[in-house]
Motif scaffolding. Structure first.
Motif, short mmCIF file in Angstrom:
data_model
loop_
_atom_site.label_atom_id
_atom_site.label_comp_id
_atom_site.label_asym_id
_atom_site.label_seq_id
_atom_site.Cartn_x
_atom_site.Cartn_y
_atom_site.Cartn_z
N ASP B 136 0.83 -1.21 0.00
CA ASP B 136 0.00 0.00 0.00
C ASP B 136 0.86 1.26 0.00
OD1 ASP B 136 -2.30 -1.45 -0.02
OD2 ASP B 136 -2.51 -1.51 2.17
N GLU B 137 1.94 1.18 0.77
CA GLU B 137 2.85 2.32 0.84
C GLU B 137 3.48 2.59 -0.53
OE1 GLU B 137 3.31 4.39 3.24
OE2 GLU B 137 5.07 5.51 2.51
N LEU B 138 3.81 1.50 -1.25
CA LEU B 138 4.35 1.65 -2.60
C LEU B 138 3.36 2.38 -3.50
CD1 LEU B 138 6.15 -1.68 -3.64
CD2 LEU B 138 7.16 0.61 -3.50
N LEU B 139 2.09 1.94 -3.45
CA LEU B 139 1.05 2.56 -4.28
C LEU B 139 0.86 4.02 -3.92
CD1 LEU B 139 -1.60 -0.30 -4.47
CD2 LEU B 139 -0.19 0.60 -6.35
N LYS B 140 0.91 4.32 -2.61
CA LYS B 140 0.74 5.69 -2.15
C LYS B 140 1.86 6.57 -2.71
CE LYS B 140 0.62 7.15 2.27
NZ LYS B 140 0.68 6.74 3.69
N ARG B 141 3.06 6.04 -2.64
CA ARG B 141 4.20 6.82 -3.13
C ARG B 141 4.17 6.98 -4.65
NH1 ARG B 141 9.53 6.63 0.41
NH2 ARG B 141 8.61 6.35 2.46
N ALA B 142 3.62 5.98 -5.32
CA ALA B 142 3.57 6.03 -6.78
C ALA B 142 2.70 7.19 -7.26
CB ALA B 142 3.05 4.71 -7.33
N GLU B 143 1.84 7.70 -6.39
CA GLU B 143 1.00 8.85 -6.77
C GLU B 143 1.82 10.13 -6.86
OE1 GLU B 143 -2.19 9.07 -3.94
OE2 GLU B 143 -2.85 7.02 -4.43
N HIS B 144 3.04 10.08 -6.37
CA HIS B 144 3.89 11.28 -6.40
C HIS B 144 5.08 11.10 -7.31
CE1 HIS B 144 1.46 12.84 -3.14
NE2 HIS B 144 1.56 11.66 -2.57
N CYS B 145 4.80 10.55 -8.49
CA CYS B 145 5.88 10.28 -9.46
C CYS B 145 5.58 10.89 -10.81
CB CYS B 145 6.10 8.78 -9.61
SG CYS B 145 6.60 7.98 -8.09
N ASP B 146 4.77 11.95 -10.83
CA ASP B 146 4.36 12.54 -12.09
C ASP B 146 5.44 13.49 -12.62
OD1 ASP B 146 3.16 13.67 -14.23
OD2 ASP B 146 1.44 14.51 -13.14
N ILE B 147 6.08 13.08 -13.69
CA ILE B 147 7.21 13.85 -14.22
C ILE B 147 6.78 15.22 -14.76
CG2 ILE B 147 7.17 12.96 -16.60
CD1 ILE B 147 10.32 12.67 -16.21
N GLU B 148 5.46 15.34 -15.07
CA GLU B 148 4.93 16.63 -15.54
C GLU B 148 5.03 17.71 -14.47
OE1 GLU B 148 2.99 17.08 -18.60
OE2 GLU B 148 3.81 15.14 -19.22
N LYS B 149 5.19 17.27 -13.21
CA LYS B 149 5.23 18.23 -12.11
C LYS B 149 6.61 18.83 -11.89
CE LYS B 149 0.91 17.55 -10.33
NZ LYS B 149 0.39 16.35 -9.67
N ILE B 150 7.53 18.53 -12.80
CA ILE B 150 8.84 19.19 -12.73
C ILE B 150 8.76 20.48 -13.52
CG2 ILE B 150 11.31 19.03 -13.23
CD1 ILE B 150 11.05 16.00 -13.27
N ASN B 151 9.11 21.59 -12.87
CA ASN B 151 9.16 22.88 -13.55
C ASN B 151 10.58 23.19 -13.95
OD1 ASN B 151 6.81 24.27 -14.02
ND2 ASN B 151 6.55 24.80 -11.85
N LEU B 152 10.75 23.43 -15.24
CA LEU B 152 12.12 23.72 -15.68
C LEU B 152 12.19 25.13 -16.24
CD1 LEU B 152 13.56 20.61 -17.54
CD2 LEU B 152 14.67 21.92 -15.75
N SER B 153 12.04 26.12 -15.35
CA SER B 153 12.07 27.49 -15.87
C SER B 153 13.46 28.07 -15.69
CB SER B 153 11.04 28.35 -15.14
OG SER B 153 11.16 28.16 -13.75
N GLY B 154 14.11 28.33 -16.83
CA GLY B 154 15.46 28.90 -16.81
C GLY B 154 16.41 28.03 -16.01
N GLY B 155 17.19 28.67 -15.17
CA GLY B 155 18.14 27.92 -14.33
C GLY B 155 17.57 27.61 -12.97
#
Lengths: 119, 324
Positions: B136-155
């Motif tokens: 269950d803990e694995l599944l819970k953590r898997a909800e926080h693996c969305d690569i879209e949530k990385i912001n790459l603004s400038g440096g």
């Protein structure tokens, strides 16, 4: 100068090439067994030992390396994970056992082996 | 008799090679990227090699500090700072690695995900304790693996989801090997081989021909020998880092689809011009079936060899051309 023994020369040349070829094939297919072990601590050479002589070496209290029947293994180590102790014995050239916490590497060396191993 | 002697002499010369070639030197570092790094180069003198080796070691330590997810780096923001939510300027190398990770995620259909950090850290904690992670803990953590949530603004990269974390385990060594190779070229080095824990990058050739790289067989020994120049070789295997619970082996390459160690292959080795691509691809291919793997491989100019659980060895089309 007249060559009095052309057949002898031809035979001699062929023999040399045959021996060279046989030696090359022997080296290539001998399983690339190593002949010595290099133990390093933090990259510095600690000891170079022949694989052919059985012995037990204490590496600065970090681990104990055992050489037996032509292969080397880490018999015991003070590190927590014990990955090095569980590593199977090594005997072929460039095979390496690493104890990362202690910075110890045990590597089989010899002549004619590969440059590096990917694995 | 004189003639016999001359023929033997000529034969000896033939097999000895008597030109004064540059000498071979090697150095080993055990304090970068949690692995053993080996540097071999041909140099005119020991002094020349020593200064190369020292500069390389310093560069690797610098890169290690930037990609470190366990410890903060002195004076700069690094991967751990980013995971901790620290705002500010980040080194260009980290931004570049993140961009590369994002593009690899896209190209691999999510198979290679640098945002898997929260799942991977749970596995790594459990590995140290010798227990299995809670499902269950694995599944819970898997909800926080969305690569879209990385912001790459400038440096100034940032993570939108505070519970997510980045892990560069599948990329950092290959990327560092590539950077280090460029660094060494910049210093004028031409003939060298670098292995970051089996992530190999070779440059030029040896004085007596191509570099010979052994591909480790999962059961020990050498699977095959590659003769290469200016190429990288990276292997992902189930034997590299693992632990056992109840007699079952759990290795370190976690499939993002199942959240468990991938069970398709014993090892996958990738050969490519690009060290970072070889590293990323070997991990991705390790979690993909043969057809999907081949499809992914075709998007890059790379070759691979797979070893299956029943010992079958499969090569991509052009792999043989590298073999001895």
């Amino acid at each position: 100068m007249k060559n009095k023994r052309p057949i002898f020369d031809a035979l001699l040349i062929s023999a040399i090439f045959l021996i060279a070829g046989a030696a090359f094939l022997c080296l290539k297919f001998s399983g690339r067994a190593g002949d010595r072990v290099e133990i390093r601590v933090g990259g510095e050479l600690f000891a170079t030992l022949p694989l052919g002589e059985d012995r037990v070496i204490d590496v600065n209290g970090l681990c104990v390396v055992k050489i037996e029947n032509g292969s080397a293994r880490v018999q015991s180590a003070v590190c927590k994970n014990q990955i090095c102790v569980h590593h199977r014995p090594i005997s072929r050239q460039n095979e390496t056992i690493v104890c990362l916490p202690g910075g110890v590497t045990v590597k089989v060396a010899g002549s004619g082996g590969v440059d590096l191993i990917s694995g | 008799m004189k003639r016999t002697f001359l023929i033997i002499l000529a034969a000896l010369t033939l097999f000895s090679g008597c030109n004064a070639a540059p000498k071979r030197f090697s150095a080993v570092y055990t304090d970068v990227f949690d692995t053993v790094t080996e540097f071999t180069a041909y140099c005119e003198s020991e002094e020349e090699f020593e200064s190369l080796s020292e500069a390389l070691h310093a560069e690797l330590l610098r890169l290690h500090g930037i990609f470190d997810i366990y410890d903060l780096a002195e004076g700069i923001n690094n991967a751990k700072s980013l995971n901790d939510g620290v705002k500010g300027d980040y080194p260009p190398e980290l931004c570049e690695l993140i961009s590369f990770g994002v593009s690899m995620c896209e190209l691999s259909g999510g198979q290679l995900n640098i945002a898997l950090g929260s799942v991977l850290s749970l596995w790594s904690d459990c590995r140290e304790k010798g227990v299995l992670p809670d499902a269950d803990e694995l599944l819970k953590r898997a909800e926080h693996c969305d690569i879209e949530k990385i912001n790459l603004s400038g440096g100034e990269p940032s993570l939108e989801d505070p519970e997510m974390s980045l892990d560069f385990g599948a990329l950092a060594k290959g990327y560092a090997a590539e950077k280090a190779t460029e660094f060494l070229h910049g210093l004028g080095a031409e003939r060298f081989a670098l292995s970051l824990g089996g992530n190999i990058s070779v440059s030029g050739e040896k004085p007596d021909g191509k570099w010979e790289i052994g591909v480790q067989s999962p059961d020990g020994g050498i699977l095959t020998v590659l003769k290469i120049s200016d190429l990288s070789v990276v292997t992902s295997g189930d034997y590299q880092r693992y632990y056992e619970v109840g007699g079952v082996r759990y290795h370190h390459i976690i499939d993002p689809k199942t959240l468990y160690p991938a069970k398709l292959w014993r090892s996958v080795t990738v050969v490519s011009k690009s060290s970072k691509e070889a590293d990323a691809l070997s991990t991705a291919l390790f979690c993909l079936d043969l057809d999907s793997g081949k499809e992914l491989l075709e998007k890059f100019s790379a070759e691979a060899v797979w070893v299956s659980y029943d010992g079958e060895v499969v090569r991509s089309k052009g792999f043989e051309s590298y073999e001895k």
